[in-house]
Design an enzyme around this catalytic site. Sequence first.
Site, short mmCIF file in Angstrom:
data_model
loop_
_atom_site.label_atom_id
_atom_site.label_comp_id
_atom_site.label_asym_id
_atom_site.label_seq_id
_atom_site.Cartn_x
_atom_site.Cartn_y
_atom_site.Cartn_z
N ARG A 118 0.84 -1.23 -0.01
CA ARG A 118 0.05 -0.04 -0.10
C ARG A 118 1.01 1.34 -0.06
O ARG A 118 0.48 2.10 -0.73
CB ARG A 118 -1.03 0.14 1.15
CG ARG A 118 -2.08 -1.17 1.07
CD ARG A 118 -2.75 -1.03 2.44
NE ARG A 118 -3.80 -2.18 2.45
CZ ARG A 118 -3.85 -2.83 3.58
NH1 ARG A 118 -3.10 -2.66 4.67
NH2 ARG A 118 -4.51 -3.83 3.55
N PHE B 37 -11.52 -5.43 -5.26
CA PHE B 37 -11.43 -6.25 -4.18
C PHE B 37 -10.89 -5.51 -2.90
O PHE B 37 -9.76 -5.85 -2.27
CB PHE B 37 -10.51 -7.51 -4.41
CG PHE B 37 -10.68 -8.31 -5.52
CD1 PHE B 37 -11.86 -9.30 -5.62
CD2 PHE B 37 -9.97 -8.09 -6.84
CE1 PHE B 37 -12.08 -10.05 -6.75
CE2 PHE B 37 -10.28 -8.96 -7.91
CZ PHE B 37 -11.32 -9.92 -7.88
N ASP C 86 -16.02 -4.01 -4.02
CA ASP C 86 -15.86 -5.18 -3.55
C ASP C 86 -17.40 -6.00 -3.48
O ASP C 86 -18.28 -5.06 -3.46
CB ASP C 86 -15.49 -5.21 -2.16
CG ASP C 86 -14.95 -6.30 -1.40
OD1 ASP C 86 -13.77 -6.63 -1.12
OD2 ASP C 86 -15.99 -7.42 -1.14
N SER C 87 -17.48 -7.03 -3.63
CA SER C 87 -18.73 -7.71 -3.88
C SER C 87 -19.51 -7.73 -2.59
O SER C 87 -20.68 -8.07 -2.55
CB SER C 87 -18.62 -9.28 -4.54
OG SER C 87 -17.83 -10.04 -3.53
N ALA D 224 -20.41 -1.83 -4.46
CA ALA D 224 -20.68 -3.13 -3.83
C ALA D 224 -21.12 -4.07 -5.34
O ALA D 224 -22.18 -3.74 -5.64
CB ALA D 224 -21.76 -3.34 -2.97
N ASP E 73 -6.64 -7.37 -5.91
CA ASP E 73 -5.92 -8.21 -5.04
C ASP E 73 -7.21 -8.83 -4.54
O ASP E 73 -7.66 -8.93 -3.38
CB ASP E 73 -5.83 -7.20 -3.88
CG ASP E 73 -5.19 -8.01 -2.61
OD1 ASP E 73 -4.81 -9.02 -2.58
OD2 ASP E 73 -5.31 -7.22 -1.24
N CYS F 170 -2.60 -14.09 -3.26
CA CYS F 170 -2.36 -14.62 -1.85
C CYS F 170 -2.63 -16.10 -1.76
O CYS F 170 -2.67 -16.68 -0.61
CB CYS F 170 -3.36 -13.81 -1.02
SG CYS F 170 -5.06 -14.01 -1.03
N1 SAH Z 1 -7.33 -5.64 -0.90
C1 SAH Z 1 -8.01 -5.97 0.51
C2 SAH Z 1 -7.93 -7.37 0.61
C3 SAH Z 1 -8.77 -8.08 -0.52
S1 SAH Z 1 -9.39 -9.63 0.35
C4 SAH Z 1 -7.03 -5.16 1.55
O1 SAH Z 1 -5.89 -4.47 1.14
O2 SAH Z 1 -7.36 -5.27 2.46
C5 SAH Z 1 -10.50 -9.99 -1.04
C6 SAH Z 1 -11.71 -9.49 -0.97
O3 SAH Z 1 -12.60 -9.86 -2.31
C7 SAH Z 1 -12.92 -9.75 -0.05
O4 SAH Z 1 -13.16 -8.45 0.42
C8 SAH Z 1 -13.86 -10.18 -0.88
O5 SAH Z 1 -15.34 -9.77 -0.22
C9 SAH Z 1 -14.12 -9.80 -2.10
N2 SAH Z 1 -14.29 -10.60 -3.16
C10 SAH Z 1 -14.40 -11.89 -3.20
N3 SAH Z 1 -15.01 -12.26 -4.62
C11 SAH Z 1 -15.35 -11.22 -5.24
C12 SAH Z 1 -15.86 -11.05 -6.32
N4 SAH Z 1 -16.11 -11.90 -7.25
N5 SAH Z 1 -15.95 -9.69 -6.86
C13 SAH Z 1 -15.64 -8.67 -6.16
N6 SAH Z 1 -15.01 -8.92 -4.81
C14 SAH Z 1 -14.84 -9.97 -4.16
#
Ligand code: SAH
Length: 394
Positions: A213, A229, A251-252, A278, A298, A338
């Site tokens: 970050r 994400f 984020d979903s 969302a 991510d 990850c």
């Molecule tokens: N980048 C974040 C961590 C990401 S964790 C940070 O820095 O803290 C992964 C995220 O992806 C989760 O919040 C989850 O809700 C989201 N996610 C999972 N599947 C998804 C999808 N199909 N579309 C959008 N978001 C999704």
Amino acid sequence: MNYCRINLKPKKEESLLRFHPWVFSGAIQSIEGEPEEGELVEVYGQGNRFLGVGHYQIGSIAVRILSFQPRTIDAAFWEERIRVAFELRKALGLAGVPDNDTFRLIHGEGDGLPGLVVDVYAHTAVMQAHAVGMHVARQQIADALKVVMSDELKNIYYKSEATLPFKANLDNEDGYLYGGEAEDIATENGLKFYVDWLKGQKTGFFVDQRENRSLLEKYSKNRSVLNMFCYTGGFSFYAMRGGANVVHSVDSSAKAIALTNRNVELNFPGDARHEAFAEDAFKYLERMGSNYDLIILDPPAFAKHKNVLRNALQGYRKLNAIAFEKIKPGGIIFTFSCSQVVSKENFRLAVFSAAAQSGRNVRILHQMTQPADHPVNIYHPEGEYLKGLVLYVE
Ligand code: SAH
């Protein structure tokens, strides 16, 4: 010491002699006594050779070694290991400093405590057991945390309902082992955020992206940023501090978006540069235009097991391909995986084939990994899981 004893089959002691902390069930010749799940056992090789003492569990990993020397696992043991870990975080400038109170204190095997994760948010430690032995020892561990961190620690929240395998009938309710009047705002590199350890994912925040970050912040000036994400919005508030023109977080999960909005308000009240959506990642990426020149990808671990690796690599390729296709010329992509089972090489290949598919000129600017408070035990290379690339797209 008066622990049950496990004898290994011939030739099965080699990995322990190389200090790898796991004993697989297939390596066991005999068990003397009837250890319960989570109980301490001693492991012996041929010729009555002592190999280690650790936690027993029913499953493919049968023992997780805590010490390769004969020793009693008592309060002094937990305090010693936790103290070493805490001193390291202080030496790294993550603990006991004014602008940061968020760090991983215990990273399982990387800190010599297989199956245990502890993240610290201001005055609260969130503790997660990934092995039954750590669950059984939770109160002892909490006591040791309190001794080592003393006044700096006011609450210890135990959160393992989702991380423990459930064959044994464990009484594993989440809850406070210490304190409970927790304030829920923590600081990372001078930025503030709410942490929801009660209902949030993992321990409440992704501590492992701190340095990535920070790197993003340096590239954000005058850019249009998409944080895909976003979860609690970590990358978004660094982008804003770095001088981005526009920051969109996606984020979903509606809960994640609500938390992102709160966090942005906490740091940049009333700042109109930020907007959160969302929505499913693929839907958003398909419908979005070509206005972004800094994109963060991510995603959650696409592969949790080896047998779904192929699908996971397809997922990374597809996701990155849309970003390559749509990012503005001169744009920068921060892309991550990850998944522990996805190797650095495989991840690179997936990203490369996505780049090739777009036909654009792409250069690697940085190769990223997990930060130093997520150390990798050199004898347990499986502990390395986070990988990322910063790419320049012409
Ligand atoms: N980048 C974040 C961590 C990401 S964790 C940070 O820095 O803290 C992964 C995220 O992806 C989760 O919040 C989850 O809700 C989201 N996610 C999972 N599947 C998804 C999808 N199909 N579309 C959008 N978001 C999704």
